[in-house]
Enzyme design. Structure first.
Site, mmCIF file in Angstrom:
data_model
loop_
_atom_site.group_PDB
_atom_site.id
_atom_site.type_symbol
_atom_site.label_atom_id
_atom_site.label_comp_id
_atom_site.label_asym_id
_atom_site.label_seq_id
_atom_site.Cartn_x
_atom_site.Cartn_y
_atom_site.Cartn_z
ATOM 1 N N GLU A 138 -93.286 46.475 -40.433
ATOM 2 C CA GLU A 138 -94.136 45.422 -39.872
ATOM 3 C C GLU A 138 -93.246 44.398 -39.168
ATOM 4 O O GLU A 138 -92.280 43.902 -39.753
ATOM 5 C CB GLU A 138 -94.958 44.718 -40.947
ATOM 6 C CG GLU A 138 -95.880 43.658 -40.350
ATOM 7 C CD GLU A 138 -96.545 42.784 -41.394
ATOM 8 O OE1 GLU A 138 -97.780 42.651 -41.354
ATOM 9 O OE2 GLU A 138 -95.832 42.231 -42.250
ATOM 10 N N HIS B 126 -98.363 28.500 -46.467
ATOM 11 C CA HIS B 126 -98.129 29.429 -47.584
ATOM 12 C C HIS B 126 -97.717 28.667 -48.845
ATOM 13 O O HIS B 126 -98.186 28.973 -49.942
ATOM 14 C CB HIS B 126 -97.045 30.436 -47.193
ATOM 15 C CG HIS B 126 -96.682 31.377 -48.294
ATOM 16 N ND1 HIS B 126 -97.490 32.432 -48.667
ATOM 17 C CD2 HIS B 126 -95.594 31.420 -49.115
ATOM 18 C CE1 HIS B 126 -96.919 33.078 -49.661
ATOM 19 N NE2 HIS B 126 -95.775 32.492 -49.955
#
Length: 227
Positions: free
Chosen positions: A133, A149
């Site tokens: 990814e 996050h």
């Protein structure tokens, strides 16, 4: 895990070569940072459990495509698409998934370009195809995503509604900052190009003998007067 590590090494080498080539040709480095990571076995198993998948190596390899991950942080928005195009142009790289969260941000305001790549890894006794990814984003996008996050982690993903609204507003502000910085970057590039053309014109005039040298002309006139 060793195969995924080799895949990261291979991809990082490709990115470094593309970065150096781009810098050599355009005298500009579009990449600020490159960071790679491998998911831990514990994280992989947790994701398999959440998805309700079989706990087999074949199932993990086919269904978990972000075991190896690379994050590329760029200076400006157009750099994201330029880098993704260069990566896609590699003959041994196959793009499996392409998700543009810049043109279509997530509901919380998240922006980034996500690519799932498949690349070959050549072992001593076999060839394996491994998924990686790749996330490509600007500095502003990365700043927002990192703090978002941390906030979600602190609240164990139970963030108050008021803060969710403010986080989305902050994402919009980050997007506006990217647009403004890109506009300034383009304006500076135009000025730089104009200055370059002026310098080239001055050099050309000098070569053609059209460049005026007042001190030399005065000196020659004095010599003529003495004669």
């Amino acid at each position: 895990m060793m195969a995924y590590k080799f895949a990261l090494d291979e991809m990082n080498t490709k990115i470094n070569i593309l970065q150096d080539e781009f810098n050599f040709i355009h005298d500009y480095n579009p990449i600020e940072h490159v960071k790679s990571r491998l998911k831990s076995p514990e994280s992989i198993m947790k994701k398999m459990y959440r998805k309700g998948l079989d706990f087999t190596f074949a199932s993990i390899k086919e269904n978990i495509k972000d075991i190896a991950g690379i994050r590329i942080t760029c200076s400006f928005l157009p750099d994201i698409y330029e880098i993704s195009k260069m990566i896609a142009g590699q003959k041994d790289v196959r793009i499996v998934e392409y998700k543009d969260y810049i043109q279509n941000p997530k509901p919380n305001g998240y922006q980034s370009l996500h690519l799932i790549l498949e690349i070959p890894i050549f072992m001593s006794d076999r060839e394996e195809h491994v998924y990686i990814e790749v996330q490509i984003r600007t500095i502003a996008m990365d700043f927002w995503a990192s703090l978002e996050h941390k906030i979600y982690y602190k609240y164990n993903e139970e963030v108050p509604e008021r803060m969710i609204v403010e986080l989305k507003e902050a994402a919009t502000m980050a997007a506006h900052l990217d647009q403004k910085m890109e506009r300034l970057h383009k304006e500076i590039a135009v000025i730089k190009e104009e200055n370059k053309r002026k310098e080239e014109t001055s050099i050309l005039n000098l070569v053609n003998g059209q460049f005026s040298l007042p001190m030399l002309e005065t000196f020659m006139e004095k010599i003529g007067d003495r004669k």
